[in-house]
Design a protein around this motif. Structure first.
Motif, mmCIF file in Angstrom:
data_model
loop_
_atom_site.group_PDB
_atom_site.id
_atom_site.type_symbol
_atom_site.label_atom_id
_atom_site.label_comp_id
_atom_site.label_asym_id
_atom_site.label_seq_id
_atom_site.Cartn_x
_atom_site.Cartn_y
_atom_site.Cartn_z
ATOM 1 N N ASN A 89 0.664 -1.119 0.009
ATOM 2 C CA ASN A 89 0.126 -0.051 -0.061
ATOM 3 C C ASN A 89 0.927 1.306 -0.022
ATOM 4 O O ASN A 89 0.520 2.123 -0.452
ATOM 5 C CB ASN A 89 -1.019 -0.042 1.341
ATOM 6 C CG ASN A 89 -1.316 1.361 1.602
ATOM 7 O OD1 ASN A 89 -2.577 1.877 0.713
ATOM 8 N ND2 ASN A 89 -0.815 1.941 2.482
ATOM 9 N N VAL A 139 -1.776 -1.832 -4.279
ATOM 10 C CA VAL A 139 -2.580 -0.504 -4.254
ATOM 11 C C VAL A 139 -2.063 0.483 -5.270
ATOM 12 O O VAL A 139 -1.152 1.046 -5.223
ATOM 13 C CB VAL A 139 -2.703 0.319 -3.031
ATOM 14 C CG1 VAL A 139 -3.630 1.427 -3.011
ATOM 15 C CG2 VAL A 139 -3.101 -0.703 -1.860
ATOM 16 N N LEU A 182 -5.619 -2.924 -6.600
ATOM 17 C CA LEU A 182 -6.669 -2.105 -6.181
ATOM 18 C C LEU A 182 -6.400 -0.490 -6.666
ATOM 19 O O LEU A 182 -5.267 0.004 -6.369
ATOM 20 C CB LEU A 182 -6.710 -2.060 -4.676
ATOM 21 C CG LEU A 182 -7.890 -1.000 -3.691
ATOM 22 C CD1 LEU A 182 -8.957 -1.437 -4.303
ATOM 23 C CD2 LEU A 182 -7.434 -1.000 -2.493
ATOM 24 N N GLY A 217 -11.691 -3.226 -1.738
ATOM 25 C CA GLY A 217 -10.546 -4.037 -2.221
ATOM 26 C C GLY A 217 -10.548 -5.182 -1.485
ATOM 27 O O GLY A 217 -10.079 -6.114 -2.196
#
Length: 258
Positions: A89, A139, A182, A217
């Motif tokens: 992320n 991400v 995502l 997600g």
């Protein structure tokens, strides 16, 4: 993925990363959370422990340091932890014309958004393949489908993440793993502050909360979707980006961001 091994989440002290941590904890997964700032990360870990009563290990590491991924892997190996799920992320953007961005800042962006993501995936994926369960969520962003004047390196880095995720999903298709990209659009978080994009019309129109992005997600990940785009407007944006010539798209993005 019914046996709940650890989930490793980078950039987990706030925003989408913290929301993802809460979402996995809500589903009963023990966590390893990382971020560059020790105090907010420790506070996030305490909050997760108090809310869900699950093991949460916090490791403060700055992924702009090339040695950080290996230090994370070594720290987990020393503790006998082999993550079943990796959530890449951590990432940030820099706002302004390419030539106005100090070179060292641009290099840090590429290190965090691309190089660290690839390094962590390479470190933890072999064990996932060996046990034939788990997976990786990267991400990315709806920015990954467009050229991004005034944030050229950020948009390009997210295009890499989208492409890398699709390719990795294909390569691991027979290994029982899930690889998901995502791709949120503008999200209510601290991204605007760090990137300097408070001037941008696009991020001033951020509407989706980080919690909605995270829930969408994680749901998509467990449905084994390769690409997850939260929100009807964002889905339409990604679809329309395929129909517009890139030269036209570049002018549109520049106008919206200016």
């Amino acid at each position: 993925m019914d046996q709940k091994g650890h989930v490793l989440i980078t950039g987990a002290s706030r925003g989408i990363g913290f929301a993802l941590a809460r979402e996995f904890a809500r589903r009963g997964y023990p966590l390893v959370v990382t971020a560059r700032d020790p105090e907010p990360l420790a506070a996030a870990a305490r909050s997760l422990k108090e809310s869900f009563g699950l093991p949460v290990l916090d490791l403060a590491e700055d992924l702009s340091d090339k040695g950080a991924p290996l230090r994370i892997a070594t720290a987990l190996d020393d503790r006998g932890i082999s993550p079943h799920i990796l959530i890449n992320n951590a990432g940030f953007g820099l706002y302004g014309p390419f030539l106005s961005i100090p070179p060292e800042d641009g290099e840090k962006l590429l290190q965090v958004n691309i190089s660290a993501l690839v390094a962590l995936t390479r470190l933890f994926l072999p064990a996932m393949v060996a046990r034939r369960k788990g997976g990786v969520m990267n991400v990315a962003s709806t920015a990954g489908f467009l050229p991004g004047p005034l944030m050229a390196s950020y948009y390009a880095s997210k295009a890499f993440v989208v492409s890398f995720s699709h390719a990795l999903a294909r390569e691991t298709a027979g290994a029982g793993l899930t690889v998901t990209a995502l791709c949120p659009g503008p999200t209510v978080s601290e991204f605007q502050k760090r990137s300097g994009m408070h001037q941008s019309w696009i991020l001033r129109k951020a509407t989706l909360p980080a919690e909605v992005v995270a829930r969408t997600g994680v749901d998509g990940f467990f449905r084994r979707k390769i690409l997850v785009v939260p929100g009807v407007f964002n889905k339409a944006s990604v679809f329309s980006s395929r129909l517009v010539p890139r030269s036209v798209a570049a002018r549109m993005v520049e106008k919206l961001q200016g």
